[in-house]
Design an enzyme around this catalytic site. Structure first.
Site, short mmCIF file in Angstrom:
data_model
loop_
_atom_site.label_atom_id
_atom_site.label_comp_id
_atom_site.label_asym_id
_atom_site.label_seq_id
_atom_site.Cartn_x
_atom_site.Cartn_y
_atom_site.Cartn_z
N SER A 297 2.47 2.64 33.90
CA SER A 297 1.83 3.30 32.77
C SER A 297 0.60 2.53 32.35
O SER A 297 0.68 1.39 31.88
CB SER A 297 2.80 3.39 31.59
OG SER A 297 2.15 3.90 30.45
N HIS B 172 0.18 6.48 35.88
CA HIS B 172 0.61 7.32 34.77
C HIS B 172 -0.30 7.12 33.58
O HIS B 172 -0.53 5.98 33.15
CB HIS B 172 2.05 6.98 34.38
CG HIS B 172 2.60 7.87 33.30
ND1 HIS B 172 3.17 9.09 33.56
CD2 HIS B 172 2.67 7.69 31.95
CE1 HIS B 172 3.57 9.64 32.42
NE2 HIS B 172 3.28 8.81 31.43
N ASP C 163 -1.25 8.48 29.59
CA ASP C 163 -0.82 9.21 28.40
C ASP C 163 -2.04 9.68 27.62
O ASP C 163 -2.92 8.88 27.28
CB ASP C 163 0.03 8.31 27.51
CG ASP C 163 1.37 7.98 28.15
OD1 ASP C 163 2.14 8.92 28.40
OD2 ASP C 163 1.64 6.79 28.40
N MET D 26 -2.91 11.51 24.10
CA MET D 26 -2.27 11.80 22.84
C MET D 26 -3.27 12.31 21.81
O MET D 26 -4.44 11.95 21.85
CB MET D 26 -1.59 10.54 22.28
CG MET D 26 -0.76 9.78 23.29
SD MET D 26 -0.07 8.28 22.58
CE MET D 26 0.35 7.39 24.10
N HIS E 151 0.23 12.74 31.36
CA HIS E 151 1.23 13.19 30.39
C HIS E 151 0.51 13.50 29.09
O HIS E 151 0.03 12.60 28.41
CB HIS E 151 2.28 12.09 30.21
CG HIS E 151 3.27 12.37 29.13
ND1 HIS E 151 3.99 11.35 28.52
CD2 HIS E 151 3.68 13.52 28.54
CE1 HIS E 151 4.78 11.88 27.60
NE2 HIS E 151 4.61 13.19 27.60
N MET F 116 0.50 14.54 25.42
CA MET F 116 1.23 14.68 24.17
C MET F 116 0.24 15.22 23.14
O MET F 116 -0.27 14.49 22.29
CB MET F 116 1.82 13.34 23.75
CG MET F 116 2.93 12.88 24.68
SD MET F 116 3.44 11.17 24.38
CE MET F 116 2.19 10.31 25.35
N MET G 76 11.76 11.94 28.18
CA MET G 76 11.33 10.78 27.43
C MET G 76 12.55 9.95 27.02
O MET G 76 13.49 10.47 26.43
CB MET G 76 10.55 11.19 26.18
CG MET G 76 9.20 11.84 26.47
SD MET G 76 8.07 10.74 27.34
CE MET G 76 7.87 9.40 26.16
N ASP H 275 10.48 8.08 31.26
CA ASP H 275 9.38 7.30 30.70
C ASP H 275 9.83 6.65 29.39
O ASP H 275 10.18 7.35 28.45
CB ASP H 275 8.17 8.21 30.46
CG ASP H 275 6.96 7.47 29.89
OD1 ASP H 275 7.03 6.24 29.75
OD2 ASP H 275 5.96 8.14 29.59
#
Length: 222
Positions: free
Chosen positions: A9, A34, A36, A38, A68, A70, A143, A177
Site C-alpha cells: 500500500s 495499491h 488509496d 479518498m 481503491h 473511497m 476491509m 486490506d
C-alpha cells in the site's frame, strides 16, 4: 485456482520519494501497487489523498495499479483514472447502490478491472448482486480495518466474510486490506484471501522482500 497477489500500500510509503518507493516495491517482488483515493465525505480521515495525476505518475513504472476509491461519487473518477492508466478500479458498495451496473460497465469500457469494496460494518451479502450480475465485478475487497488511515489493528472477525465469499465463489479474486503482515497473513490466507494489501508491515520492514515472500508463500500454501 486463484493466484497470490501481494500489493504494498503506497499509503505507507515515503511521499517525498514516491517514484523510488514504487520501484523498490517492484524490485522486492510486489505484484501490484495499491493506491488509496479518498475524499473527505466518504472516510473519516482523508490521509494521503491520491488524485488521478499521481496514478498517472505511477503508470510510468508499468506496474499493475490497484486503485481503491473511497469516494462519494466513483462515477466521476472513471474517465480520469482510465486516461491516467489505472489497472484496477475498486469502488465501495456503500457509495454505488443506485448505479453500480452502469459504473461497472463504464469501468470495463475504460480498460480497467472492476472491483467492489465493503467497510467492516457492511454485510457481505450486499456485494453478492455485483458478483452474480450479468456484468460482474472481478474482485471483492474486504476491509479489515475502518478505511481512512494506515497502521490500524487487523480485525480478525472480518475473516468470516472472506470465508463466505470463498465458499460461494471459488475462483474469485478476494482482497483484504488493513493490518496485514507476518502475524496476520496466516488467518487471512486460510480464510481464502488471495490478494493481500500490506502497508506498514512492508514499508517498515528492514527486508521487505522477505515479508512479501512470506505472505505469498502463506497464500499459496493455503
Amino acid at each position: 485456482m486463484v493466484a497470490a497477489k501481494i500489493a504494498p500500500s503506497m499509503l505507507s510509503s515515503d511521499f517525498s520519494k514516491l517514484a523510488s518507493e514504487a520501484e523498490r516495491m517492484i524490485r522486492c517482488g510486489a505484484d501490484w501497487l495499491h493506491m488509496d483515493i479518498m475524499d473527505v465525505n466518504c472516510v473519516l480521515m482523508p490521509v494521503g489523498l491520491f488524485c488521478f495525476k499521481v496514478v498517472l505518475f505511477f503508470f510510468s513504472h508499468r506496474a499493475y495499479l490497484d486503485c481503491h476509491l473511497m469516494v462519494t461519487n466513483p462515477m466521476d473518477y472513471v474517465e480520469p483514472f482510465g486516461k491516467a492508466g489505472a489497472s484496477g478500479f475498486t469502488f465501495h458498495v456503500e457509495a454505488s447502490k443506485d448505479n453500480w451496473q452502469e459504473l461497472i460497465q463504464r469501468i470495463k469500457l475504460k480498460g480497467m478491472r472492476p472491483g467492489v469494496a465493503l467497510k467492516p460494518g457492511t454485510p457481505i451479502e450486499d456485494v453478492y448482486p455485483l458478483v452474480d450480475g450479468e456484468n460482474p465485478v472481478e474482485m471483492v475487497l474486504v476491509m479489515t480495518v475502518e478505511p481512512g488511515f494506515g497502521g490500524q489493528k487487523f480485525m480478525p472477525e472480518m475473516m468470516e466474510k472472506v470465508r463466505a465469499l470463498r465458499e460461494k465463489y471459488p475462483s474469485l479474486d478476494i482482497e483484504v486490506d488493513g493490518g496485514l503482515g507476518p502475524s496476520t497473513i496466516g488467518i487471512a490466507a486460510s480464510a481464502g484471501a488471495n490478494c493481500i494489501v500490506a502497508g506498514s508491515s512492508v514499508f517498515g520492514a528492514s527486508e521487505p522482500t522477505q515479508v512479501i515472500s512470506l505472505m505469498r508463500k502463506s497464500v499459496e500454501e493455503a
